[in-house]
Design a protein around this motif. Structure first.
Motif, short mmCIF file in Angstrom:
data_model
loop_
_atom_site.label_atom_id
_atom_site.label_comp_id
_atom_site.label_asym_id
_atom_site.label_seq_id
_atom_site.Cartn_x
_atom_site.Cartn_y
_atom_site.Cartn_z
N LEU A 106 0.83 -1.21 0.00
CA LEU A 106 0.00 0.00 0.00
C LEU A 106 0.87 1.26 0.00
O LEU A 106 0.56 2.24 -0.68
N SER B 112 0.68 4.00 -2.76
CA SER B 112 0.38 5.37 -2.34
C SER B 112 1.38 6.36 -2.92
O SER B 112 1.01 7.43 -3.40
N ASN C 165 -6.00 10.07 0.24
CA ASN C 165 -5.47 9.24 1.33
C ASN C 165 -5.80 7.77 1.07
O ASN C 165 -6.69 7.46 0.29
N THR C 166 -5.02 6.91 1.71
CA THR C 166 -5.14 5.47 1.48
C THR C 166 -5.16 4.78 2.85
O THR C 166 -4.66 5.34 3.83
N SER C 167 -5.73 3.57 2.89
CA SER C 167 -5.77 2.88 4.18
C SER C 167 -5.83 1.37 4.01
O SER C 167 -6.20 0.86 2.95
N LYS D 80 -3.24 7.20 6.08
CA LYS D 80 -2.32 8.31 5.86
C LYS D 80 -2.54 9.41 6.90
O LYS D 80 -3.67 9.73 7.25
N LEU E 267 0.93 11.91 -0.13
CA LEU E 267 1.01 10.50 -0.55
C LEU E 267 2.33 10.19 -1.26
O LEU E 267 2.85 9.09 -1.14
N HIS F 63 -12.83 6.07 5.43
CA HIS F 63 -12.15 4.78 5.24
C HIS F 63 -12.70 3.73 6.20
O HIS F 63 -12.87 2.57 5.83
N LEU G 102 -8.82 3.40 -1.22
CA LEU G 102 -8.03 4.46 -1.86
C LEU G 102 -8.97 5.63 -2.11
O LEU G 102 -10.02 5.46 -2.74
N HIS G 103 -8.61 6.80 -1.62
CA HIS G 103 -9.40 8.01 -1.89
C HIS G 103 -8.50 8.99 -2.64
O HIS G 103 -7.45 9.39 -2.13
N VAL H 207 -4.56 -4.88 -1.88
CA VAL H 207 -3.96 -3.69 -2.50
C VAL H 207 -3.98 -3.84 -4.02
O VAL H 207 -4.33 -2.91 -4.75
N GLU I 187 -5.90 -1.37 -6.60
CA GLU I 187 -5.19 -0.67 -7.68
C GLU I 187 -5.85 -0.96 -9.03
O GLU I 187 -6.06 -0.05 -9.84
#
Ligand SMILES: [Zn+2]
Length: 347
Positions: A13, A17, A33-35, A45, A51, A104, A113-114, A183, A187
């Motif tokens: 991730l 990111s 942001n990602t989580s 994040k 990122l 998230h 994933l945002h 992940v 993606e």
């Protein structure tokens, strides 16, 4: 999932990111942001971090999921301060989790994933967004979420629209969320959705750098960091869209409310006199954009974003702008003031 598998996914991730963060069409400045959910812990994040730095720095903060979800469900204002839910024993850098942590936490999938994808935003500010996206995402499990301020209000807006199986969210006047169990899956979904939503930008002439330089005078203003930023002032349709007000939250956070457009014959000094203040950016129609000398890297990234977004908006579309109240709640928001402080200090 074992601890080892979680660690591998977190490493994957971070790598994804960083790659998302390097693409200005997917994210700008500290936006996006990602989580990853590992058991009852959400790794997300940190607020104010970029990122693109996800590999070079430790920017992921652990947050306890069950109490945060309970707070959202009870509409407890504490949910708007996700730092109160950070797992401090694992939070070595004492960073604050993203202000979008609740978004998230609410998604049931492990990886979220945002992004502030410019194609998505360009559709998400058109009044006919839902119909436009429906044509492009036919067959996917997606939901449209009307505009709410990021944080607890947005999380509640998402909760109202979430159905079982939904793994794509289009956030009005904001951006895109995709979610998956891995992940790699997240993606792949991100690539697929952004390909479906992609629209070509309108072509524009080159900026008039000689004329722009002359307009600077002794003001201390500068050319923007990215040459692409000028397009919003050169293209008459983009300039018209920008002059109408604020289109999405991070614009307000990094550049202030709306856009300042110079009138015929005005140079930087005259614009500043008319406004009673020195705007972070000034659009000179037909020529290009100038940035205040102290404009941050974040402000520069957001000014380019405005050009990239407006160049893709349908010129015939009616646009939804943020209202005066929506602008005010962003400018006077504690969490955003913290993020701006980090932005000014670090970049
Ligand atoms: Zn966002």
């Amino acid at each position: 999932m074992t601890i080892n598998a979680d660690a591998q996914e977190l490493a994957a991730l971070r790598s994804l990111s960083a790659s998302i963060g390097r693409d200005p069409h997917l994210t700008q400045a500290a936006g996006g942001n990602t989580s990853l959910k590992a058991g009852d812990t959400l790794w997300i994040k940190a607020s104010g971090t970029w990122l693109k730095d996800a590999l070079a720095e430790d920017i992921m903060v652990p947050v306890a999921i069950p109490p945060l979800i309970r707070a959202v469900e009870q509409r407890d204002p504490a949910a708007d301060q996700p730092q109160g839910f950070a797992v401090e024993a694992l939070n070595a850098r004492k960073l604050r989790p993203s202000i979008e942590t609740t978004v998230h936490a609410l998604m049931p999938q492990r990886v979220v994933l945002h992004v502030h994808c410019v194609d998505t935003i360009s559709l998400a500010l058109q009044a006919d967004c839902e119909a436009q996206v429906a044509k492009r995402l036919d067959g996917l499990e997606w939901a449209y979420v009307p505009y709410r301020r990021p944080g607890l209000p947005l999380a509640q807006g998402i909760a109202e629209r979430l159905r079982p199986g939904v793994d794509v969210l289009i956030l009005a006047n904001h951006g895109l969320v995709v979610a998956a169990e891995t992940v790699a899956g997240a993606e792949a979904l991100l690539r697929r959705v952004t390909r479906f939503l992609a629209r070509p930008p309108r072509k524009v002439a080159e900026p008039n750098l000689v004329a722009l330089t002359a307009l600077i005078g002794r003001s201390g203003y500068r050319l923007p960091a990215d040459v692409e930023a000028h397009a919003v002032a050169i293209d008459p349709e983009s300039c018209r869209m920008a002059s109408g007000g604020s289109l999405y939250p991070d614009h307000v956070i990094f550049l202030g409310q709306g856009s300042v457009v110079a009138r015929p014959g005005e140079d930087v000094m005259r614009v500043t006199e008319r406004c009673g203040t020195a705007p972070v950016a000034i659009l000179f129609p037909g020529l290009g954009v100038l940035m205040r000398g102290d404009a941050s890297a974040g402000a520069n990234a957001m000014q380019r974003c405005l050009a990239d977004v407006t160049a893709r908006v349908d010129v015939a579309a009616k646009l939804n702008y943020l209202t005066a109240a929506e602008n005010d709640e962003l400018i006077n928001w504690d969490a955003e003031q913290y993020r701006q402080k980090l932005n000014a200090a670090g970049n």
